[in-house]
Design a protein around this motif. Structure first.
Motif, PDB file in Angstrom:
ATOM      1  N   LEU A 184       0.808  -1.216   0.000  1.00  0.00           N
ATOM      2  CA  LEU A 184       0.000   0.000   0.000  1.00  0.00           C
ATOM      3  C   LEU A 184       0.839   1.264   0.000  1.00  0.00           C
ATOM      4  O   LEU A 184       0.289   2.366  -0.040  1.00  0.00           O
ATOM      5  CB  LEU A 184      -0.947   0.004   1.208  1.00  0.00           C
ATOM      6  CG  LEU A 184      -1.949  -1.144   1.295  1.00  0.00           C
ATOM      7  CD1 LEU A 184      -2.982  -0.859   2.389  1.00  0.00           C
ATOM      8  CD2 LEU A 184      -2.643  -1.402  -0.033  1.00  0.00           C
ATOM      9  N   HIS A 227      -1.130   1.483  -3.773  1.00  0.00           N
ATOM     10  CA  HIS A 227      -2.332   1.279  -2.971  1.00  0.00           C
ATOM     11  C   HIS A 227      -3.597   1.179  -3.830  1.00  0.00           C
ATOM     12  O   HIS A 227      -4.451   0.330  -3.578  1.00  0.00           O
ATOM     13  CB  HIS A 227      -2.477   2.389  -1.926  1.00  0.00           C
ATOM     14  CG  HIS A 227      -2.655   3.759  -2.477  1.00  0.00           C
ATOM     15  ND1 HIS A 227      -1.614   4.504  -2.999  1.00  0.00           N
ATOM     16  CD2 HIS A 227      -3.771   4.536  -2.583  1.00  0.00           C
ATOM     17  CE1 HIS A 227      -2.073   5.666  -3.399  1.00  0.00           C
ATOM     18  NE2 HIS A 227      -3.369   5.717  -3.172  1.00  0.00           N
ATOM     19  N   LEU A 269       2.381  -1.173   5.053  1.00  0.00           N
ATOM     20  CA  LEU A 269       1.820   0.089   5.520  1.00  0.00           C
ATOM     21  C   LEU A 269       2.852   1.172   5.778  1.00  0.00           C
ATOM     22  O   LEU A 269       2.507   2.346   5.800  1.00  0.00           O
ATOM     23  CB  LEU A 269       1.030  -0.157   6.811  1.00  0.00           C
ATOM     24  CG  LEU A 269      -0.135  -1.138   6.681  1.00  0.00           C
ATOM     25  CD1 LEU A 269      -0.633  -1.548   8.056  1.00  0.00           C
ATOM     26  CD2 LEU A 269      -1.251  -0.511   5.866  1.00  0.00           C
ATOM     27  N   GLU A 306       6.768   7.174   9.567  1.00  0.00           N
ATOM     28  CA  GLU A 306       5.352   7.455   9.630  1.00  0.00           C
ATOM     29  C   GLU A 306       4.884   7.469  11.091  1.00  0.00           C
ATOM     30  O   GLU A 306       5.530   6.904  11.972  1.00  0.00           O
ATOM     31  CB  GLU A 306       4.572   6.385   8.859  1.00  0.00           C
ATOM     32  CG  GLU A 306       4.927   6.293   7.380  1.00  0.00           C
ATOM     33  CD  GLU A 306       6.111   5.395   7.076  1.00  0.00           C
ATOM     34  OE1 GLU A 306       6.318   5.069   5.906  1.00  0.00           O
ATOM     35  OE2 GLU A 306       6.843   5.016   8.036  1.00  0.00           O
ATOM     36  N   THR A 340      -1.111   7.335  10.826  1.00  0.00           N
ATOM     37  CA  THR A 340      -1.031   7.003   9.399  1.00  0.00           C
ATOM     38  C   THR A 340      -1.257   5.517   9.176  1.00  0.00           C
ATOM     39  O   THR A 340      -1.952   5.114   8.235  1.00  0.00           O
ATOM     40  CB  THR A 340       0.342   7.422   8.841  1.00  0.00           C
ATOM     41  OG1 THR A 340       0.476   8.842   8.947  1.00  0.00           O
ATOM     42  CG2 THR A 340       0.494   7.004   7.387  1.00  0.00           C
ATOM     43  N   GLU A 342      -4.952   4.853   9.589  1.00  0.00           N
ATOM     44  CA  GLU A 342      -5.723   5.361   8.455  1.00  0.00           C
ATOM     45  C   GLU A 342      -5.574   4.458   7.231  1.00  0.00           C
ATOM     46  O   GLU A 342      -6.549   4.226   6.498  1.00  0.00           O
ATOM     47  CB  GLU A 342      -5.258   6.781   8.111  1.00  0.00           C
ATOM     48  CG  GLU A 342      -5.671   7.823   9.150  1.00  0.00           C
ATOM     49  CD  GLU A 342      -5.052   9.182   8.877  1.00  0.00           C
ATOM     50  OE1 GLU A 342      -4.222   9.280   7.934  1.00  0.00           O
ATOM     51  OE2 GLU A 342      -5.392  10.143   9.598  1.00  0.00           O
ATOM     52  N   ARG A 343      -4.380   3.932   7.012  1.00  0.00           N
ATOM     53  CA  ARG A 343      -4.164   3.071   5.843  1.00  0.00           C
ATOM     54  C   ARG A 343      -4.894   1.741   5.990  1.00  0.00           C
ATOM     55  O   ARG A 343      -5.430   1.200   5.012  1.00  0.00           O
ATOM     56  CB  ARG A 343      -2.665   2.870   5.613  1.00  0.00           C
ATOM     57  CG  ARG A 343      -1.986   4.126   5.080  1.00  0.00           C
ATOM     58  CD  ARG A 343      -0.475   3.994   4.957  1.00  0.00           C
ATOM     59  NE  ARG A 343       0.081   5.210   4.354  1.00  0.00           N
ATOM     60  CZ  ARG A 343       1.386   5.455   4.220  1.00  0.00           C
ATOM     61  NH1 ARG A 343       2.286   4.569   4.652  1.00  0.00           N
ATOM     62  NH2 ARG A 343       1.790   6.583   3.662  1.00  0.00           N
ATOM     63  N   TRP A 394      -8.593   2.613   5.510  1.00  0.00           N
ATOM     64  CA  TRP A 394      -8.870   2.943   4.107  1.00  0.00           C
ATOM     65  C   TRP A 394      -8.991   1.674   3.284  1.00  0.00           C
ATOM     66  O   TRP A 394      -9.901   1.535   2.451  1.00  0.00           O
ATOM     67  CB  TRP A 394      -7.763   3.825   3.557  1.00  0.00           C
ATOM     68  CG  TRP A 394      -7.915   4.123   2.096  1.00  0.00           C
ATOM     69  CD1 TRP A 394      -8.683   5.102   1.522  1.00  0.00           C
ATOM     70  CD2 TRP A 394      -7.318   3.405   1.006  1.00  0.00           C
ATOM     71  NE1 TRP A 394      -8.588   5.035   0.144  1.00  0.00           N
ATOM     72  CE2 TRP A 394      -7.765   4.011  -0.196  1.00  0.00           C
ATOM     73  CE3 TRP A 394      -6.458   2.317   0.938  1.00  0.00           C
ATOM     74  CZ2 TRP A 394      -7.369   3.548  -1.451  1.00  0.00           C
ATOM     75  CZ3 TRP A 394      -6.061   1.848  -0.309  1.00  0.00           C
ATOM     76  CH2 TRP A 394      -6.516   2.465  -1.489  1.00  0.00           C
TER      77      TRP A 394
END
Length: 332
Positions: free
Chosen positions: A240, A244, A264, A273, A277, A280-281, A284
């Motif tokens: 991703l 992604h 990730l 990161e 984050t 969220e990944r 998502w």
């Protein structure tokens, strides 16, 4: 759904052990790993393994890898230490600034237990052991065959060799990550897809643990992705970080395995990161695909972390563990 914070293996050597090995081994080709290291060198690698396991446990990872401190390269190691393989010059590893010794197969590839021996030592250090090994296509892709004489026969032989190695893994091994960057970076022609499928199935069937087939540096070609869903692996991996949208498209259109591994955090970028984050990944991806009730989601860097300085590598482990914790809390 179980969220599992883990990694794709191969870590940078801790500073103390790196300096010690430089004193013991030097930097010449003749001093690379061959499988018959001295007691002092072996003890230094053992100390590095203990340190790497400790770092992962302190970070809060759910699966702990051996760290592959003995590996001189990212994927070719199992062949480079084999008695029937000679190593030639240094070759660029895909398109980055790392290199590996070209393994040239001169005789029959019979399992030698090298990977299992390192894992057995790691099993004494952790209860949550995850093995990492090259997948058959990538290992064959990085090697040169001077024995089998045919691409199909060579791929099948590499698969049988890896299957023999994995069958010897300690019973404490909970997960086996098979790394297959060549499936995206140097993808097989369509007429080879079934052979790749069969090779992966051979390796997967040998494991007495959950098997994750993880590719990175892009997304799989659609037909190849479909064939890999027929290999019996427990999870497919998706990068991703670099692909992604392409990765989620594959899952949207063709489905995936019962579990997934999600790359990730960037294993090649020193920018660390934050945990938000990672959360969220994950969310998502769940929201973007039609099936979100996976048995397990493995949260991992997209690549090995060998490329990073030690402090950045350790920080990324912490980020993954914290990101999984945030996601778990959000799901409750």
């Amino acid at each position: 759904m179980e969220l599992v914070a883990t990694t794709a293996g191969l870590f940078p050597l801790p500073d103390d052990q790196r300096e010690r090995l430089a004193d013991l081994k030097g930097h010449q080709k003749s001093d690379l790993i061959s499988g018959d290291e001295s007691a002092d060198v072996t003890a230094t690698y053992d100390a590095a393994r203990e340190r790497l396991v400790s770092v992962q446990r302190d970070a809060g990872l759910d699966r702990v890898v051996e760290g592959q401190a003995r590996w001189d390269d990212m994927l070719a190691h199992p062949l480079c230490v084999h008695d029937n393989v000679r190593t030639e010059g240094i070759v660029r590893y895909f398109d980055n600034n790392n290199f590996y010794r070209e393994p040239v197969v001169e005789g029959e590839l019979v399992e030698d237990g090298d990977l299992a021996a390192d894992l057995a030592k790691a099993a004494r250090l952790t209860d949550d052991l995850q093995a990492v090994a090259p997948g058959p296509y990538s290992l064959a892709d990085l090697a040169t065959d001077e024995h089998y004489g045919d691409e199909s026969a060579f791929l099948a032989a590499v698969a049988e060799f890896l299957a023999g190695e994995i069958a010897q893994f300690p019973e404490e091994t909970e997960t086996v990550f098979l790394l297959e960057p060549s499936l995206t970076f140097d993808a097989p022609d369509e007429d080879a897809h079934e052979r790749v499928r069969d090779a992966v199935r051979t390796v997967s069937d040998a494991a007495d643990a959950d098997v994750v087939l993880h590719s990175y540096w892009g997304s799989l070609e659609e037909t190849l992705h479909a064939h890999l869903l027929d290999t019996g692996v427990d999870a497919l991996g998706y990068d991703l970080v670099t692909a992604h949208e392409e990765s989620t498209y594959l899952v949207q259109e063709y489905g995936t395995a019962d579990s997934v591994a999600l790359g990730l955090v960037d294993g090649q970028n020193t920018l660390v990161e934050d945990a938000e984050t990672v959360r969220e990944r994950i969310e998502w991806f769940e929201e973007s695909v039609p099936v979100s009730d996976f048995e397990t989601v493995y949260a991992t860097p997209n690549t090995e972390l060998f490329y990073l300085p030690v402090n950045k590598f350790e920080a990324k482990l912490q980020t993954l563990a914290e990101g999984v914790s945030l996601t778990t809390e959000a799901h409750q």
